[in-house]
Each structure stands twice: as C-alpha cells, then as structure tokens.
Design a protein around this motif. Structure first.
Motif, PDB file in Angstrom:
ATOM      1  N   GLN A 491      50.720 -52.195 -33.555  1.00  0.00           N
ATOM      2  CA  GLN A 491      52.091 -53.308 -34.059  1.00  0.00           C
ATOM      3  C   GLN A 491      52.608 -53.710 -32.570  1.00  0.00           C
ATOM      4  O   GLN A 491      53.163 -55.198 -32.736  1.00  0.00           O
ATOM      5  CB  GLN A 491      53.063 -52.811 -34.270  1.00  0.00           C
ATOM      6  CG  GLN A 491      52.932 -52.754 -36.008  1.00  0.00           C
ATOM      7  CD  GLN A 491      53.620 -52.145 -37.470  1.00  0.00           C
ATOM      8  OE1 GLN A 491      54.555 -51.774 -36.644  1.00  0.00           O
ATOM      9  NE2 GLN A 491      53.836 -52.285 -38.405  1.00  0.00           N
ATOM     10  N   PRO A 496      48.634 -56.476 -35.519  1.00  0.00           N
ATOM     11  CA  PRO A 496      49.021 -56.322 -36.748  1.00  0.00           C
ATOM     12  C   PRO A 496      47.683 -55.924 -37.899  1.00  0.00           C
ATOM     13  O   PRO A 496      48.235 -55.005 -38.488  1.00  0.00           O
ATOM     14  CB  PRO A 496      50.226 -57.189 -36.911  1.00  0.00           C
ATOM     15  CG  PRO A 496      49.319 -58.996 -36.256  1.00  0.00           C
ATOM     16  CD  PRO A 496      48.701 -57.800 -34.909  1.00  0.00           C
ATOM     17  N   SER A 822      54.416 -57.618 -29.144  1.00  0.00           N
ATOM     18  CA  SER A 822      55.853 -57.822 -30.629  1.00  0.00           C
ATOM     19  C   SER A 822      56.690 -58.617 -30.247  1.00  0.00           C
ATOM     20  O   SER A 822      57.568 -59.794 -30.760  1.00  0.00           O
ATOM     21  CB  SER A 822      55.916 -56.410 -31.088  1.00  0.00           C
ATOM     22  OG  SER A 822      55.715 -55.984 -29.697  1.00  0.00           O
TER      23      SER A 822
END
Lengths: 945, 183
Positions: A491, A496, A822
């Motif tokens: 992540q 993902p 992220s």
C-alpha cells in the motif's frame, strides 16, 4: 383443510425451500384462483415476493393478512418470515400478541409472542408475557424467563437508574417463590447469583456459592466459577480466595493462571487495599511473599518443562514486590527472567511471556543485555532457532533511541536476513502446509527495513522489505503475519492490487471481515478506480458487509434459542455481540468509503442522493463500537517506539470515531441539500421499522444542530488534507443552503409525485401514500413558481475558491519531497472528492429552467470559476500521475528496485531473478494504479464539466 | 500457563490469531452461537496473561442410549502457543464436564488419518481409534496423502460411566464405515 388443498400447497413449500421463489408465486396464483380467500397461500405468496425483493407487492398482501388477525400456526410462521424480510418487527409482535390474546390457552402462541419480543429486546413486554404464561401453565421455566427478562430490562440503558433495583428485587422475589431451588440447573443458579451480585448482596451470593452444592456447580461450570471469583473480590475476600487457590494449585494440580493471580492478589492485599499501610501490614506482606515464593518455586520444580505457571508466577511476584518497594534484592527480577529464558527460551511464546518483565534500567539493564549476548548462539536445530529468534526479539525490544541509527539498523537487518536464509534449511523438509520455523526472522528483517525507511525517508528500503517478505511468503505460504506486513508495504508503495491479492490469500471470511477488512478497505476510495467503472473495492465493501446482514438475521434468533434451552449465562453476551456487530465502526467506515466511490462512479441523481441520505442519517444515530483487530499485526519494535502498525499506516493515520462523525456530517449535509426529501416525506416512504432511537442525550438535539457541531476528536482523526476538505465542505454547504431551501419543491408536491409513480405500478397503492395524498388535497406538478424573491446572492467564501490551490500546493510539496505514492494518491483523491462534492451541491442548479424561475443566474455564474479552477488543478495532478506511471515500470525503475536489496541477495533461492520478478510485480501494479487514477480524474472532470 | 475461561460470543472478535491458521476453519455466526446456546459448558478458551486468545475448544453432547457421548467439534491452538499442553488442558475440561454434567459414556473426536502428530497426542491422552470413516473430509478433495488425507479416524475415550469399556475396541483401525453412516 382438505387433503386436496394440502396436496396443492405442498409444492409451494417445496419451491420456497429450494428458493425457487418465482415458481412459488406461480403455484400460489394457481391455488388462489380456486381458493381466492386462502390466507395461508396468500402468506406464502407474500413470502415468495419479499424474497424476490418485490417489497411493495408483498407489503400489500401482508397488510391484508394482518388485518384478518390470523391465528393459524402455519400462517403465523409464514408471516413472521415475511415481516422479518420487510424489517417490520413491531408488526410481528402485534401479530403474535393478537393471536395469543384470542387463544390464551395456546402455550405455543405464548412462547412465540415472548420470543418475538425477545428478538427485538422488548424486555418489559417479554417479562409481562412470561409472567402471564407462568400463571397459566405453571412451568418454572416461564418463571425464569420472567426473572431473566427483568434482569435484562434492569441492565438496559433506557431503563431509569431508580427502577433498576426495583426490577432486580422483583426478580429475586420470583426466584424465592419457585418450588424447585435454583441450584437444580446450573444456568438458573447463575441467574440467581447474578441478581444477588447486581443487588450488591455479596454475602448472600457467597453463602450460595460456598455451600456443598454451590461448590459442586462451580467445579463443573466455568461461567459460575467466574462469577464466584468476581464476587469474592467484590466482598473483599481476596485472602480467602488466595487460600482457596493455593489449595487448588497444590491438591488438584490446577494450573489455571487465574488461581495464580488469586494467590498473587492475596499476597499483597494487606497493602494494596489501603492507601497508608501500617508497619504491621508491611511485615505481613513480606512474610506472605516468602510463602508465595515457596509455593511457586515448588510448583516450578514439580512441573519442570511441562508447565510455565510456577516460573511465571515468580516473575509476577518479583515485579509486584518491586512496585510496592518490598524487593529485598535488586537483581531478583533479572535473575528470574534469565532463568526463565534459560528454561523456556526455545518456546515460541517466550518473548511474549517476558516482555512485561524486562523494562530494566541502569546496571540491571547492562547485565541483562550481556546475558542476551551470551545466549546468541548459532542455530542448528529448530529449538535452537526459536531460542535465537527470542534473543533477537528481546535485544530489539531493548534498543535505545540512540541505537536506532541507519548504520546500526542496517547491520541488524543484514544479520536477521543472514540468519533467516540459513534457518530455512531447518524447515526444508516440511510440507508446504506448515509454517517455516525461521519465519519470524524474515518478519524481524521486515521491521528493520521499515524502520530504515522511516529513519532515512528512502523508499528503497521498502523495496528491500517487499522483496524479502515476498520471498519469505513463497517459502511459508501459510504465514498470515508475513502477508500482513506485505499488505502494508504494498500500500505504501502504491501497489494496492498486490495488497488486495495478499489479503484475499488470507481467506478472511465471516465475522473476520468485520475485524480485518480495515486492512484493505480503510480509505479504499483513494485506491479505487470507480470513476472508470472498476467496482473492485465497492464489491469488496459489499462482500465484507454481508456479515452484518447475517447478524441481523441470525443473532437475535439465538437469543430466543438460549431462552428456550435456558442457557441464561449466554444471553447477555449474545446481545452484546449483536450490538457490537450491528453498530460496528468498521461497518460504517466501509459505508462511507462506498459512498465516496459511488459518488465517483455513478450519476448524481435523486436515487443515489435520497437513498444515501436516509442510510447515513440512520448511521448518524448509532453508538459505535470499534471491533477492528490491529493486534494481529506483528510488532517487535523497541520499547517506547511506535508500533509497526502505526508506522506502516498509509497516510499515517487510522480513521476512528471522530473521522466517521466528520464524514457523516459532511455527506449528510451534502445529500440533504441535494435532496428533495424532508423528514415528513421520508417517513411516508419508509417501509421497515425505524431503528431504535439512541439513548445518547447528545443525539436528542435536532439534526441540523448536530450537523453543525465541530469536535476536536474529529479534527484529531483526520489528515491535514481531510481537515481542509471538511472546512471546505462545511463552507460550501453553509453558502448554498439558502438557495437550495428556496428552490426545493414543497413536500406535498413530492408526495403527490411519489403517489402518482406508485399508481402506475401493479398492485395496490401504498397505504401511507394514499392517506397523504388524500390529506394534501390538490396536487401540483413538480416545480412550482414561488412568488417570493430568492435570498440575496452572496459571493462564495474565500476557502471555497482557494481549496484547489491549497491542495495543489500540498501535492507539489510531496512531488518535490519523498513522492511517496500513498501520499500523492491521498491528496489527489481528496482533490477529486472536493470537485465531486461541488458537483453534488450544485446539481440542482444545472437545469436552466430552475435557475430562470428562481432568478439564480448570478449564483450560477459564480460556480463557473470555482469549477474551472478545480478542473485545472485536477488536470495538472492527472498529468503528473501519468508521468510518474511512465517513469516507474521501466527497465531502469526495475533495476533500481533490484539494486536496493543486492547486498542481501544470494546465489540460489533469494537471488537476482527472484527479486526482479518482485520488482516487476510492484512497478506494474503501481503503474496501473497511477495510470488508472489519472484516467479516472479525467473522466470525473469530463462527467461534471 | 494460561487462563482457562468460558468461550463467549464476543470472542469471535478476538480469535484471528488462531483462525487465520490454515487448519482452523472460520464458520458463520450461527455455528458458534448454536453451540453456545446449547452446550456452553463444553466450550472454553485458553487465554494468555495479556489477554490474547491462545486456543479454544468447542464441543457438544449427543447420541442415544449407550451412544450418549461428548463430542469434540473443534480444538485449536494458535501456532505460537503450540507445544505448551494447552490442548490437553482443554480436553481434560471437556472430558470432566462430559462425565460430570452430561453423564456421558465416552468422548469422541475425528482426526485426519494422516495427522500422526495429533493421533499420537490423543493416544497419549487415552483415546483409541474406534473406526475409520471414509471420505469424511471429502470436501477438500484428494490431497497429497490420497485416501489417508480425506479419511478420518473416529477416536474415543471411555468415561467413568462406561464401566465395561464398551465404547472402545482394539481393532478400530480395521473397521471402516462411510461418512453417511456417521453424520
């Protein structure tokens, strides 16, 4: 009923049983042609209809049947399922109450009426019915139903405090009237003691528990024994309890840790029970310590390696003695810890056992450190390897912040890896269903590389961690702990799809989706490609939400069942379980994510807006429970340092109650403005029961007041970008509310519309609507021209115009800094959300006729520049993300990724080509994500330009 | 060393470290609640001093006449807490309650024929093979161990009520029945 009719009804049941609901309806219609008034067939048809989601048709039939006040068992059973499907529990109760009233001698109807109330937690009514049944049928079980319903009512948050003892005393009196004493059944006995406890009649409770029968019951029932321990504490009989436990440990070889805790509590009771212990008390405790030490030492000798209770109790004794300043020997605790390690160092749980006892300081700390160094020996057996792992974990726990430098951490990481790779040899013959004994070394290495990333900000350390852990996972396919680390790392790296793959391999299901889906669904909207029509994360939310459906369909049934089997000890727990799932924080965090993705995925029409508005308003009244499990994520970080869970959270924060509250307020307000529904309309259109009103006094204020309140805990729970969005959304709603209110059609017009739409559908009209229509008299047709002037047009608050620039600045800062995927995706998704929220709140003013009739031309003019600024910023972000996508999945990008771990790669197994594969996986996934998000942003712009 | 306490409905929120292991199945809510609503005293948990779940057992009482017995439906210990005699502790409790509360003749359990470690452990606790049940674990398909992988041993241990030890027999491994005959 004639047997010919019976023969015709049987196929209907068969069809229902096999869930052939369509065919069931056909069968029903056939029978109804000949027997148009057969109420059972009508009920079965209603059931088949509700199962096909044909709610309105089913509703009409159900109302018709209920009006006939059925008493037939088969009809009642069918109707119970129908009404449950419609969410109309209060109708179920009324139906059974009616039937029971007509046949007061029918015990089964009484039972059903009781259960109907039990299922929805109507304790007062349940109690009255049970009382009536006991009078009528003279069965003691009904007396206990009455008793336990009273207990539950006393514990219900909605019951006034003053009423509680009254109810409990009543329950106690009922028990005393019973012909058979409570001890004839373990669970009745449990209820009896429970009531005495709640009434604080501890001595009476103790007397019951302490006679021959009471003792016998406690010996065979853990539930009663648990209650006994609690009451002993409440009575202050800690010392008696200690003696009792000592006896059990010695004579019955009982090794339940609770017994050891009782001895420990008793040992220190003379000083722990008072704030100023006398000299005499201190002396007594000192003597007690000696005695307890003898006991635990003896137990330790007897049990040897079979059981750890004795040595662990010695540790706890030494720790408590130190806390009370009664430790005669400063080195006692350390010596004990060392001897414990020598004895149990090769047990996997040794680290966990010792952690509470190893917070040494000064000289003791250095002695303990050098002891650990002597224990570090090459591992050539599996027990030896486990010992080495424990040494590493304890050493890591010891690290001071001064020792957490990139250089030292690099050395440690290299050593973990070296030992891991050589440790794999010890498990080379294990089948792939087994865990590798060396797994924890890979996990430790993962900790070290993640820490290095935190210390230096260099993403390459995450590449190394991903490579090594991916390899470890391929060697130990069942290790969920390795997968948990991989999920977080993927992540952080903006991959993902790989995180989701790891999550799916963990085979999380049933109730685990409540406790673990946070791993991939926390802020899922930032990974989602919903604008492109990819509904992966939306479906994942739906799937993970299945458990809440099962909970509402099944759990209450078991509360009723536990009454029928008289297992009262379970009922309170079942109720808590149901409540915790029903009001689960994760459930509604997922709901918010689903809404955020839906808004990006679908057209912003009345269907979406009205439905989500009603649902979110229900959620807003809930008192949430956080069932999320973060403890499964391994943590071997040094003492005093943030846990691995904390440092690997994407965007650094985990949303909690405050976050949910803020987001609920944002979207309820947003939908409220966009919607034509007001409370009166909503009430008329609602089919099932409303949820029970919450008892929280805070929830009593009018909705709009509650929506306007800002709380610190909300802000604390949000990232800076989310906080900005919160302020922006509030400002936007505040600015536009007067114009929405001015334009929104009156309720009467809406109801007329709904009724008209309903008339066109087959079947009968909705009752509520028909009544509303009659009451409203004349109907108007949708938009009506208002005579009054529109509210004065105000300029938009500054924040609204500035929000996109502000977000762009943050995005640029990240681009110039770490460029952590992220973080970038988070900022981009919030910017997109701000743009969509603007579209949501202005959709009403899209229609030229509305603007014209209401003279809002100037207002709509001011939308233009805001929207354009949003589009510009989003386009720039999309461009940047596309560029990044191009850069990442290239031979150079992969080469850099592989280089990161070159120093720890080997010739076989964890070799260059293996790492290259990981590099390919990660960079491809990241590319796909960046590209997708970028395209999604462009699509959103196009849809709402 | 562990806390022995009743299994509670709310433990379903806490059992991940046990249930994420491949050999432990996670069932629907109604599975756990149906056991707790009837045989709560045959279900218990082992918990570490810091409150983590280490393992649990779920059992029931069933059978008619001389077949009345306690049954171990699920017995599981988290990987990191194995080799600490926790299974033995939980089995002792289940046997004790089956004997004292339910007055059962014996306790029985099913184990994969390939699971030698478990079979030896149960033998050490006084259990013996009563019969072999064909394709008991059929839903998993034929594993690497072929027939042994999907067949189960039904193992039993007599309780005090079975004075004549009628619930056990020496040649149990040779007696084969089909899965339909036992469920």
């Amino acid at each position: 009923m004639s047997s010919a009719l019976d023969r015709q009804i049987k196929p209907i049941y068969d069809a229902l049983e096999t869930h052939s609901n369509k065919s069931a309806v056909v069968q029903c219609n056939k029978v109804l042609k000949k027997h148009p008034n057969n109420i059972l067939v009508k009920a079965l048809k209603a059931l088949a209809l509700v199962r096909q989601q044909k709610v309105e048709e089913s509703l009409v039939l159900a109302d018709e049947i209920l009006a006939l006040k059925p008493t037939d068992d088969a009809v009642l059973t069918a109707m119970m399922h129908v009404l449950r499907g419609l969410g109309r529990h209060s109708d179920i109760i009324a139906m059974f109450e009616n039937a029971y009233k007509q046949n007061p001698l029918n015990e089964d109807l009484g039972t059903q009426t009781f259960f109907a109330n039990v299922r929805v937690g109507n304790w007062k009514a349940a109690q009255q019915i049970a009382g009536k049944m006991h009078k009528q049928f003279h069965d003691d079980r009904y007396l206990y139903w009455n008793v336990y319903s009273a207990v539950l009512q006393a514990n219900d948050p909605s019951t006034e405090a003053a009423l509680r003892p009254v109810l409990l005393k009543l329950a106690l009196r009922l028990i005393s009237q019973c012909q058979t004493p409570s001890f004839y059944s373990t669970d009745r006995f449990y209820v009896h003691v429970l009531i005495l406890r709640d009434l604080q009649l501890y001595d009476e409770a103790f007397a019951l528990l302490n006679d021959e029968i009471g003792k016998r019951i406690c010996a065979i029932s853990l539930a009663c024994d648990e209650l006994r321990r609690e009451i002993a504490k409440l009575r202050g009989a800690v010392k008696d309890e200690g003696d009792h436990a000592r006896e059990r440990i010695l004579e019955k070889q009982d090794r339940n840790w609770l017994e050891f805790l009782s001895v420990l509590d008793a040992t220190f009771w003379d000083i722990s029970s008072t704030s100023e212990p006398s000299e005499e008390a201190i002396a007594t405790v000192k003597e007690q310590i000696v005695k307890s030490r003898e006991l635990f030492t003896q137990v330790g000798k007897e049990d040897g390696l079979k059981d750890r209770s004795g040595p662990l109790a010695l540790l706890e004794l030494a720790k408590r003695a130190r806390v009370y300043g009664l430790s005669s020997d400063a080195s006692e605790l350390r010596t004990l810890v060392e001897s414990y390690f020598s004895q149990f160092g090769d047990k996997a749980c040794c680290y966990e056992d010792l952690v509470p006892y190893v917070d040494f300081e000064g000289e003791e700390f250095s002695k303990w450190t050098s002891f650990l160094n002597t224990q570090k020996q090459p591992a050539d057996t599996t027990p030896g390897l486990r010992r080495l792992i424990n040494v590493f974990k304890l050493q890591r726990y010891n690290l001071t912040s001064g020792e957490l430098t990139p250089e030292l951490e690099t050395e440690r990481a290299a050593e973990y890896v070296r030992q891991y790779l050589s440790g794999l040899a010890l498990g080379s013959n294990l089948p792939d269903t087994e865990l590798q004994p060396a797994d924890d070394l890979a996990i430790l290495a993962g900790h070290a590389y993640i820490t290095l990333w935190k210390l230096t900000g260099e993403e390459s350390h995450l590449h190394t961690a991903a490579s090594l852990l991916d390899y470890a996972s391929s060697r130990s396919r069942q290790s969920y702990q390795i997968r948990l680390l991989l999920i977080r790392i993927f992540q952080l790296l903006g991959a993902p799809s790989l995180a989701l793959e790891q999550y799916r391999l963990m085979n999380v299901k049933q109730v685990q989706t409540d406790t673990l889906s946070h791993l991939i669904l926390t802020r899922a909207s930032m990974w989602s490609l919903a604008p492109l029509g990819d509904i992966t994360y939306m479906s994942e939310c739906m799937e993970a939400s299945q458990i809440y459906m099962s909970n509402s369909q099944e759990t209450a049934e078991f509360v009723a069942r536990a009454f029928s089997t008289e297992k009262y000890s379970q009922i309170a727990d079942f109720i808590v379980f149901e409540d915790r799932l029903d009001n689960s924080l994760q459930r509604d965090l997922m709901k918010i994510e689903h809404v955020r993705m839906r808004v990006a995925n679908e057209q912003l029409n009345a269907d979406l807006v009205d439905m989500e508005l009603i649902e979110l308003k229900f959620i807003f009244d809930r008192l949430h429970h956080d069932n999320r499990d973060f403890t499964v994520i391994p943590n071997y970080q040094p003492r005093g340092q943030p846990s691995l869970n904390e440092i690997t959270l994407p965007v650094k924060m985990s949303p909690g109650m405050g976050w949910l509250s803020a987001y609920l307020k944002i979207y309820i307000k947003g939908f409220q403005l966009a919607s034509d529904l007001d409370d009166t309309v909503e009430d008329k259109l609602l089919i099932g029961d409303r949820p029970k009103p919450s008892a929280d006094p805070e929830n009593q204020a009018p909705l709009n007041e509650r929506l306007a309140i800002r709380k610190q805990e909300e802000i604390d729970d949000m990232t800076p970008e989310e906080q900005l969005f919160y302020e922006y959304a509030s400002a936007l709603s505040g600015w536009l509310a007067p114009y929405h209110d001015h334009v929104r059609p009156p309720p009467a017009a809406l109801l007329a519309e709904a009724a008209k739409a309903n008339d066109l559908k087959p079947g009968h009209p909705l009752k509520n609507l028909a009544a509303a229509q009659a009451a409203n008299g004349s109907t108007t047709n949708g938009q009506s021209k208002k005579d009054d002037e529109p509210p004065a047009i105000k300029e938009p608050p500054e924040l609204i115009s500035k929000v996109f620039d502000e977000l762009k600045a943050r995005f640029d800062a990240e681009m110039n800094g770490q460029k952590l995927p992220s973080e970038l995706l988070h900022i981009a998704s919030i910017t997109q959300e701000a743009f969509l929220f603007f579209a949501l709140e202005t959709v009403r003013f899209k229609q030229a006729s509305v603007v014209k009739i209401h003279k809002l031309g100037n207002l709509v003019q001011s939308f233009k520049s805001i929207r354009e600024r949003g589009q510009e910023v989003l386009t720039q972000m999309a461009d940047e993300l596309s560029k990044l996508a191009e850069q990442v999945a290239t031979p150079e990008g992969r080469h850099k990724f592989v280089q990161a771990s070159s120093s720890i790669q080997t010739d076989t197994g964890f070799h260059h080509d293996y790492v290259l594969n990981v590099a390919k996986k990660v960079t491809d996934s990241r590319k796909q994500t960046f590209e997708g998000i970028s395209k999604g942003i462009r699509k959103v712009i196009k849809n709402h330009s | 060393m562990s806390v022995t306490r009743p299994f509670r409905a709310t433990d379903l929120f806490k059992f991940n470290n046990i249930n994420l292991d491949i050999w432990t199945e996670t069932y629907g809510i109604s599975f756990y609640l149906s056991y707790l609503a009837r045989w709560p005293d045959l279900c218990c948990v082992q918990e570490s001093p810091n409150g983590r779940m280490m393992g649990y057992v779920i059992g029931k009482a069933e059978g008619a006449g001389p077949e009345w017995h306690g049954h171990v439906t699920a017995l599981t210990v988290a990987p990191e807490f194995r080799r600490l005699s926790l299974a033995r502790k939980m089995m002792n409790l289940l046997e004790w309650v089956s004997d004292q509360t339910y007055n059962a003749f014996f306790v029985d359990l099913y184990v994969r024929c390939t699971n030698n470690v478990a079979i030896q452990m149960y033998e050490g606790m006084g259990y013996s093979v009563y019969r072999r049940v064909r394709e008991y674990y059929g839903s998993l398909g034929l594993g690497r161990g072929g027939k042994d992988e999907e067949d189960a041993f039904d193992m039993r241990k007599p309780l005090s009520r079975d004075q004549g030890r009628r619930s056990v027999r020496p040649n149990g491994r040779e007696i084969v029945v089909s899965a339909h005959d036992v469920s």
